[in-house]
Write a protein that holds these residues in place. Structure first.
Motif, PDB file in Angstrom:
ATOM      1  N   GLY A   1      -1.893  11.095   8.778  1.00 37.66           N
ATOM      2  CA  GLY A   1      -0.520  11.163   8.301  1.00 37.66           C
ATOM      3  C   GLY A   1      -0.237  12.267   7.310  1.00 37.66           C
ATOM      4  O   GLY A   1       0.921  12.463   6.906  1.00 37.66           O
ATOM      5  N   THR A   2      -1.268  13.020   6.915  1.00 41.03           N
ATOM      6  CA  THR A   2      -1.049  14.053   5.894  1.00 41.03           C
ATOM      7  C   THR A   2      -0.853  15.448   6.480  1.00 41.03           C
ATOM      8  O   THR A   2      -0.381  16.350   5.786  1.00 41.03           O
ATOM      9  CB  THR A   2      -2.218  14.091   4.903  1.00 41.03           C
ATOM     10  OG1 THR A   2      -3.429  14.416   5.604  1.00 41.03           O
ATOM     11  CG2 THR A   2      -2.385  12.741   4.204  1.00 41.03           C
TER      12      THR A   2
ATOM     13  N   LEU B   1       3.172  13.315   4.097  1.00 41.33           N
ATOM     14  CA  LEU B   1       2.913  14.585   4.763  1.00 41.33           C
ATOM     15  C   LEU B   1       2.654  15.673   3.729  1.00 41.33           C
ATOM     16  O   LEU B   1       3.487  15.934   2.855  1.00 41.33           O
ATOM     17  CB  LEU B   1       4.104  14.972   5.646  1.00 41.33           C
ATOM     18  CG  LEU B   1       3.963  16.302   6.398  1.00 41.33           C
ATOM     19  CD1 LEU B   1       2.792  16.248   7.373  1.00 41.33           C
ATOM     20  CD2 LEU B   1       5.260  16.646   7.126  1.00 41.33           C
ATOM     21  N   GLU B   2       1.487  16.313   3.824  1.00 38.74           N
ATOM     22  CA  GLU B   2       1.118  17.363   2.882  1.00 38.74           C
ATOM     23  C   GLU B   2       1.302  18.755   3.476  1.00 38.74           C
ATOM     24  O   GLU B   2       1.780  19.672   2.808  1.00 38.74           O
ATOM     25  CB  GLU B   2      -0.362  17.190   2.475  1.00 38.74           C
ATOM     26  CG  GLU B   2      -0.695  15.866   1.813  1.00 38.74           C
ATOM     27  CD  GLU B   2      -0.256  15.833   0.366  1.00 38.74           C
ATOM     28  OE1 GLU B   2      -0.025  16.908  -0.202  1.00 38.74           O
ATOM     29  OE2 GLU B   2      -0.127  14.721  -0.186  1.00 38.74           O
ATOM     30  N   THR B   3       0.903  18.883   4.753  1.00 38.41           N
ATOM     31  CA  THR B   3       0.848  20.214   5.357  1.00 38.41           C
ATOM     32  C   THR B   3       1.390  20.190   6.780  1.00 38.41           C
ATOM     33  O   THR B   3       1.084  19.275   7.551  1.00 38.41           O
ATOM     34  CB  THR B   3      -0.608  20.735   5.380  1.00 38.41           C
ATOM     35  OG1 THR B   3      -1.142  20.700   4.063  1.00 38.41           O
ATOM     36  CG2 THR B   3      -0.669  22.155   5.929  1.00 38.41           C
ATOM     37  N   LEU B   4       2.184  21.214   7.097  1.00 34.17           N
ATOM     38  CA  LEU B   4       2.636  21.439   8.471  1.00 34.17           C
ATOM     39  C   LEU B   4       1.896  22.673   8.989  1.00 34.17           C
ATOM     40  O   LEU B   4       1.796  23.686   8.275  1.00 34.17           O
ATOM     41  CB  LEU B   4       4.149  21.672   8.494  1.00 34.17           C
ATOM     42  CG  LEU B   4       4.896  21.297   9.772  1.00 34.17           C
ATOM     43  CD1 LEU B   4       4.705  19.823  10.092  1.00 34.17           C
ATOM     44  CD2 LEU B   4       6.385  21.604   9.625  1.00 34.17           C
TER      45      LEU B   4
ATOM     46  N   ALA C   1       0.840  -1.200   0.000  1.00 28.93           N
ATOM     47  CA  ALA C   1       0.000   0.000   0.000  1.00 28.93           C
ATOM     48  C   ALA C   1       0.872   1.246   0.000  1.00 28.93           C
ATOM     49  O   ALA C   1       1.982   1.251   0.542  1.00 28.93           O
ATOM     50  CB  ALA C   1      -0.917   0.004   1.221  1.00 28.93           C
ATOM     51  N   THR C   2       0.363   2.296  -0.604  1.00 28.50           N
ATOM     52  CA  THR C   2       1.089   3.571  -0.633  1.00 28.50           C
ATOM     53  C   THR C   2       0.968   4.245   0.725  1.00 28.50           C
ATOM     54  O   THR C   2      -0.141   4.466   1.226  1.00 28.50           O
ATOM     55  CB  THR C   2       0.527   4.495  -1.716  1.00 28.50           C
ATOM     56  OG1 THR C   2       0.607   3.829  -2.982  1.00 28.50           O
ATOM     57  CG2 THR C   2       1.310   5.797  -1.779  1.00 28.50           C
ATOM     58  N   ALA C   3       2.095   4.544   1.334  1.00 28.09           N
ATOM     59  CA  ALA C   3       2.088   5.173   2.653  1.00 28.09           C
ATOM     60  C   ALA C   3       1.595   6.616   2.555  1.00 28.09           C
ATOM     61  O   ALA C   3       1.804   7.296   1.547  1.00 28.09           O
ATOM     62  CB  ALA C   3       3.495   5.138   3.251  1.00 28.09           C
TER      63      ALA C   3
ATOM     64  N   VAL D   1      -5.881  19.084  12.037  1.00 28.06           N
ATOM     65  CA  VAL D   1      -5.178  17.795  11.949  1.00 28.06           C
ATOM     66  C   VAL D   1      -6.183  16.648  11.945  1.00 28.06           C
ATOM     67  O   VAL D   1      -6.094  15.717  11.131  1.00 28.06           O
ATOM     68  CB  VAL D   1      -4.183  17.637  13.114  1.00 28.06           C
ATOM     69  CG1 VAL D   1      -3.595  16.232  13.115  1.00 28.06           C
ATOM     70  CG2 VAL D   1      -3.070  18.670  13.015  1.00 28.06           C
ATOM     71  N   ASP D   2      -7.159  16.717  12.851  1.00 23.01           N
ATOM     72  CA  ASP D   2      -8.127  15.630  12.964  1.00 23.01           C
ATOM     73  C   ASP D   2      -9.019  15.510  11.735  1.00 23.01           C
ATOM     74  O   ASP D   2      -9.509  14.421  11.411  1.00 23.01           O
ATOM     75  CB  ASP D   2      -8.997  15.837  14.209  1.00 23.01           C
ATOM     76  CG  ASP D   2      -8.214  15.663  15.498  1.00 23.01           C
ATOM     77  OD1 ASP D   2      -7.127  15.056  15.442  1.00 23.01           O
ATOM     78  OD2 ASP D   2      -8.689  16.137  16.552  1.00 23.01           O
TER      79      ASP D   2
END
Length: 388
Positions: free
Chosen positions: A350-351, A326-329, A321-323, A344-345
């Motif tokens: 994980g993004t 991280l898209e946004t901090l 599966a593709t892990a 975040v929620d």
């Protein structure tokens, strides 16, 4: 420089391995609960005498032993079925039978040195206690097939056998008990050459031909035809065919095969035995069968059947599966933690992550280092997104 390694037979699991393990555990436990099984949990440490009392065939050298303060020998739980049999005969003795129980636990075994086996094995399994006969066996085999299918593996099947077939054939040969046990081990290990040599002195006896072929009797339903021809008829084979026909009518036929040379732990199992295999695993990932004498060893007569799934073995066969990436901090002010956590929620796991940095510039640098695509700045009730 001194390097601290994990003990032999153990290892660390990171990221994808943990996700895959949790996926298998989640799917199995959800299936078991849908089928009416209730979860039980037993201690990781048991008295060694428990396994002596049960007649468990596990060799003592495969158990990890501990000495408690009183000098009694304890073992790290090497098996889940025996402790659950103890629970069913004691804590659950006032509840009506049958009882459907499931577990999600780790067992601990001392493997042979330098053989590469695991000393801690995550297992999910079921025990159907207090149910005998054809319908109970049918339910258990169908559940075993469904368990492998629920995990998400691509190609899988369950192989059926019956310890009664070997016992019947062995009883027709005038052979010492020690030689019968040696023969059983050779059949189980499919050691064809050594089996032929061992049976040579008994070649004139009626069942010798069938015993010689027993380790090769595996495959589809045609195996039952060959076995019937060799054995001259057998109630066990009639039973297995009845089981197979019912499974086929229920839609399980494509996932059922036979292995009549499956004669492992012959004194422990009392009837139908089975193993499950998936594409990509070098050995069985599921094992079980009928054991009608175990619960009685703890004071309550009750037939039983069940199986255990090797969680990590199955997880290792899942499609890759593709892990999550991280898209946004998120950089947030001291009064904006609530908004930041809500963001975040709301995102895919994980993004999106919170930044621990105090300055926006530091968060920008961290985001670039982690490969994020953007920084979301939440300060003083305002919101702005910076693409990287």
């Amino acid at each position: 420089m001194y390097t601290i390694n994990t003990p032999e037979g153990t290892r660390d699991r990171l990221f994808a391995e943990c996700r895959e393990r949790r996926q298998v555990q989640r799917e199995l436990t959800a299936l078991f609960q849908r089928r009416g099984y209730a979860e039980v949990s037993t201690p990781e440490v048991e008295f060694y005498d428990l396994f002596l009392q049960s007649g468990n065939p596990m060799p003592q050298e495969s158990m990890l032993k501990i000495i408690d303060r009183s000098g009694k020998i304890m073992v790290m739980r090497p098996d889940c079925t025996t402790p659950i049999a103890r629970v069913a005969a004691t804590k659950l003795k006032t509840l009506p039978l049958p009882q459907r129980l499931f577990y999600d636990q780790t067992v601990f075994r001392s493997g042979q040195e330098h053989k590469g086996g695991s000393s801690e094995i995550a297992q999910c399994g079921v025990e159907l206690i207090g149910a005998a006969g054809w319908r109970a066996d049918l339910e258990m085999v169908a559940l075993a097939v469904d368990a492998l299918g629920a995990c998400g593996v691509q190609d899988y099947h369950v192989e059926l056998g019956h310890v009664g077939f070997f016992r019947d054939l062995a009883s027709r040969v005038d052979m010492p008990a020690a030689v019968i046990e040696q023969m059983r081990l050779l059949i189980e290990g499919k050691n064809f050459a050594a089996l032929n040599d061992l049976l040579e002195p008994y070649a004139g006896q009626g069942a010798c031909k069938a015993l010689r072929r027993l380790s090769r009797l595996f495959g589809g339903a045609e195996v039952l035809d060959e076995a019937e021809e060799l054995a001259g008829g057998s109630a066990v084979l009639v039973y297995l065919r009845q089981l197979y026909n019912a499974l086929c009518k229920a839609g399980y036929g494509d996932h059922i095969r036979f292995d009549l040379g499956m004669v492992h732990q012959i004194d422990y199992y009392t009837g139908v035995v089975f193993r499950g295999y998936v594409e990509g695993a070098g050995d069985a990932v599921l094992s079980g069968g009928r054991y009608d004498n175990l619960v009685e060893a703890f004071g309550r007569a009750a037939p039983a059947t069940g199986f255990a799934v090797d969680v990590d073995a199955v997880a290792g066969c899942l499609p890759e599966a593709t892990a999550a990436r991280l898209e946004t901090l998120i950089h947030y002010g001291t009064d904006d933690l609530g908004r930041a956590l809500a963001a975040v929620d709301a995102a895919a796991p994980g993004t999106v992550e919170l930044s621990p940095q105090g300055e926006v510039e530091e968060t920008m640098a961290l985001a670039k280092e982690k490969g994020a695509k953007a920084v979301l700045v939440l300060e003083n009730g305002t919101e702005r997104r910076v693409e990287l």
